[in-house]
Motif scaffolding. Structure first.
Motif, PDB file in Angstrom:
ATOM      1  N   HIS A 152     -16.128 -43.804  10.307  1.00  0.00           N
ATOM      2  CA  HIS A 152     -15.585 -43.366   9.223  1.00  0.00           C
ATOM      3  C   HIS A 152     -15.425 -41.806   8.631  1.00  0.00           C
ATOM      4  CE1 HIS A 152     -14.681 -47.451   6.746  1.00  0.00           C
ATOM      5  NE2 HIS A 152     -14.545 -47.408   8.184  1.00  0.00           N
ATOM      6  N   ALA A 153     -15.800 -41.016   9.846  1.00  0.00           N
ATOM      7  CA  ALA A 153     -15.723 -39.662   9.829  1.00  0.00           C
ATOM      8  C   ALA A 153     -15.355 -39.066  10.989  1.00  0.00           C
ATOM      9  CB  ALA A 153     -17.111 -39.045   9.576  1.00  0.00           C
ATOM     10  N   PHE A 154     -15.935 -38.276  11.668  1.00  0.00           N
ATOM     11  CA  PHE A 154     -15.670 -37.584  12.846  1.00  0.00           C
ATOM     12  C   PHE A 154     -16.077 -38.552  14.113  1.00  0.00           C
ATOM     13  CE2 PHE A 154     -16.155 -34.492   9.686  1.00  0.00           C
ATOM     14  CZ  PHE A 154     -14.971 -33.907   9.696  1.00  0.00           C
ATOM     15  N   GLU A 155     -15.461 -39.509  14.429  1.00  0.00           N
ATOM     16  CA  GLU A 155     -15.707 -40.353  15.382  1.00  0.00           C
ATOM     17  C   GLU A 155     -15.663 -40.111  16.829  1.00  0.00           C
ATOM     18  OE1 GLU A 155     -14.513 -44.140  12.518  1.00  0.00           O
ATOM     19  OE2 GLU A 155     -13.253 -43.665  14.183  1.00  0.00           O
ATOM     20  N   ARG A 156     -16.715 -40.808  17.511  1.00  0.00           N
ATOM     21  CA  ARG A 156     -16.705 -40.467  19.106  1.00  0.00           C
ATOM     22  C   ARG A 156     -17.223 -41.769  19.768  1.00  0.00           C
ATOM     23  NH1 ARG A 156     -20.833 -36.282  22.189  1.00  0.00           N
ATOM     24  NH2 ARG A 156     -22.192 -38.159  21.807  1.00  0.00           N
ATOM     25  N   THR A 157     -16.849 -41.986  20.928  1.00  0.00           N
ATOM     26  CA  THR A 157     -17.323 -43.059  21.931  1.00  0.00           C
ATOM     27  C   THR A 157     -17.278 -42.552  23.155  1.00  0.00           C
ATOM     28  OG1 THR A 157     -17.649 -45.320  22.233  1.00  0.00           O
ATOM     29  CG2 THR A 157     -15.388 -44.300  22.262  1.00  0.00           C
ATOM     30  N   HIS A 158     -17.770 -43.408  24.292  1.00  0.00           N
ATOM     31  CA  HIS A 158     -17.789 -42.957  25.445  1.00  0.00           C
ATOM     32  C   HIS A 158     -16.914 -44.032  26.286  1.00  0.00           C
ATOM     33  CE1 HIS A 158     -19.230 -41.988  29.777  1.00  0.00           C
ATOM     34  NE2 HIS A 158     -19.274 -40.623  28.955  1.00  0.00           N
ATOM     35  N   ARG A 159     -16.345 -43.532  27.331  1.00  0.00           N
ATOM     36  CA  ARG A 159     -15.775 -44.562  28.230  1.00  0.00           C
ATOM     37  C   ARG A 159     -16.435 -45.934  28.717  1.00  0.00           C
ATOM     38  NH1 ARG A 159     -11.660 -44.326  32.064  1.00  0.00           N
ATOM     39  NH2 ARG A 159     -11.189 -42.126  31.587  1.00  0.00           N
ATOM     40  N   GLU A 160     -17.977 -45.841  28.878  1.00  0.00           N
ATOM     41  CA  GLU A 160     -18.561 -46.753  29.143  1.00  0.00           C
ATOM     42  C   GLU A 160     -18.839 -47.738  28.250  1.00  0.00           C
ATOM     43  OE1 GLU A 160     -22.466 -45.175  30.365  1.00  0.00           O
ATOM     44  OE2 GLU A 160     -21.641 -43.550  31.913  1.00  0.00           O
ATOM     45  N   SER A 161     -18.820 -47.466  26.795  1.00  0.00           N
ATOM     46  CA  SER A 161     -18.690 -48.480  26.007  1.00  0.00           C
ATOM     47  C   SER A 161     -17.704 -49.055  25.689  1.00  0.00           C
ATOM     48  CB  SER A 161     -18.930 -47.840  24.665  1.00  0.00           C
ATOM     49  OG  SER A 161     -19.367 -48.789  23.528  1.00  0.00           O
ATOM     50  N   ILE A 162     -16.553 -48.591  26.091  1.00  0.00           N
ATOM     51  CA  ILE A 162     -15.118 -49.119  26.224  1.00  0.00           C
ATOM     52  C   ILE A 162     -15.189 -50.024  27.085  1.00  0.00           C
ATOM     53  CG2 ILE A 162     -12.451 -48.737  26.486  1.00  0.00           C
ATOM     54  CD1 ILE A 162     -13.466 -47.588  23.918  1.00  0.00           C
TER      55      ILE A 162
END
Length: 340
Positions: free
Chosen positions: A313-323
């Motif tokens: 709910h702010a400046f979000e980030r994730t990684h390809r591995e989690s996807i």
């Protein structure tokens, strides 16, 4: 990842999601999948399975955080009212769009009224709230009358610039990964099932909901035959959390209470037997479409999984591995038999 970048770039604050729903609808139509819209404006795709007497339902939501014009100030700036559960400090300095009733779009910036440190002694200490924050419109306006002459009015939707970026190291940085990351995963899964003629054990419904951020996106259109309901939403990260940006998060409990123990164990068994990296976690201030479905009285087994999202709910980030890990678990889940 490319599809996800496209999705987050389409403004879709809760209450104004028709454009992104049309994008999703076209994606599935082009993939040869039939869809229908519910009265709320969400989209449902159904894939028949071997057993039509028992159904599954998976959901991800395409609506995002956003705002509405609350008041047009005498200065020509806008006071806003938030849509969804987030804090004003998370949008300070953000570029935005204001969409008028006629469909015209203006750009602006969300700022503290007391932004200039050369003028306001308390610029750093003033509270970030509705009274102090405003939208500076990128038009030559100095009064409420001039703003209204543009067609801007109370109730117009305000959406935030996602600032999406794919890094060489495999991260995606953007607003609205909640929950467009999960939408992208489900769309690719539906396309794969259809393209590869994968036979599912049960008739399976995929709901792309559009009111989750305000609490009721996925609490309807659940067939009487539905046994399991799995929400695919973000995994919340922070102090004390197990969830990270490299695994699939399996939620065991959120603010609504525990998720179904049998379904949770089934998901864990699927992950372990297919070498899928996962984390179990509790999200203390969280609710999902699955918990909304339970609260609305449906007799279903409910679960929640998703990619780990930093700074939700702010400046979000994730990684390809989690996807990837989330996609793998879903691929095996829809082909598995019921946990019960």
């Amino acid at each position: 990842m490319k599809l996800l970048a496209e999705l987050v770039s389409i403004p879709s604050p809760t209450g104004n999601t028709s454009k992104v729903i049309s994008f999703v609808e076209k994606f599935l139509t082009d993939a040869g999948v039939e869809t229908r819209r519910n009265r709320k404006g969400g989209l449902i795709a159904t894939i028949p399975g071997k057993d039509s007497s028992q159904h599954r339902m998976l959901t991800a939501h395409v609506d995002t955080l956003g705002a509405m014009v609350k008041e047009i100030k005498p200065s020509g700036r806008l006071k806003i009212d938030l849509i969804g559960g987030f804090k004003y400090n998370s949008i300070e300095g953000e570029y935005c769009q204001i969409q008028t009733n006629s469909g015209k779009v203006y750009t602006g910036t969300i700022l503290m009224h007391q932004t200039s440190v050369h003028v306001y002694k308390n610029a750093g200490k003033a509270e970030r709230n509705q009274e102090n924050m405003e939208v500076r419109i990128d038009e030559k306006v100095h009064s409420a009358e001039e703003v209204r002459s543009l067609g801007i009015e109370v109730g117009d939707f305000v959406s935030f610039d996602p600032r999406v970026e794919l890094t060489k190291s495999g991260y995606i940085k953007s607003r609205h990964l909640d929950d467009k990351a999960s939408v992208a995963i489900l769309l690719q899964l539906i396309k794969q099932i259809n393209t590869e003629n994968i036979t599912l054990p049960y008739t399976t419904h995929f709901l792309i909901s559009n009111n989750e951020e305000i609490g009721y996106g996925g609490n309807s259109n659940i067939t009487p035959e539905t046994v399991e309901y799995l929400a695919v939403d973000m995994g919340a990260m922070g102090d004390g959390q197990s969830t990270d940006e490299y695994t699939v998060s399996i939620c065991v409990k959120d603010a609504s209470g525990p998720y179904h123990y049998g379904l949770r164990k089934h998901l864990v068994n699927l992950a372990e037997s297919n070498q899928i990296q996962y984390k179990l976690d509790i999200y203390p201030y969280y609710g999902s479409d699955a918990s909304a479905a339970i609260k609305s009285g449906h007799d279903i087994v409910h679960g929640l999984i998703g990619p780990g999202i930093d700074s939700s709910h702010a400046f979000e980030r994730t990684h390809r591995e989690s996807i990837e890990q989330t996609a793998k678990l879903l691929f095996h889940y829809v082909q598995s038999v019921f946990a019960q």
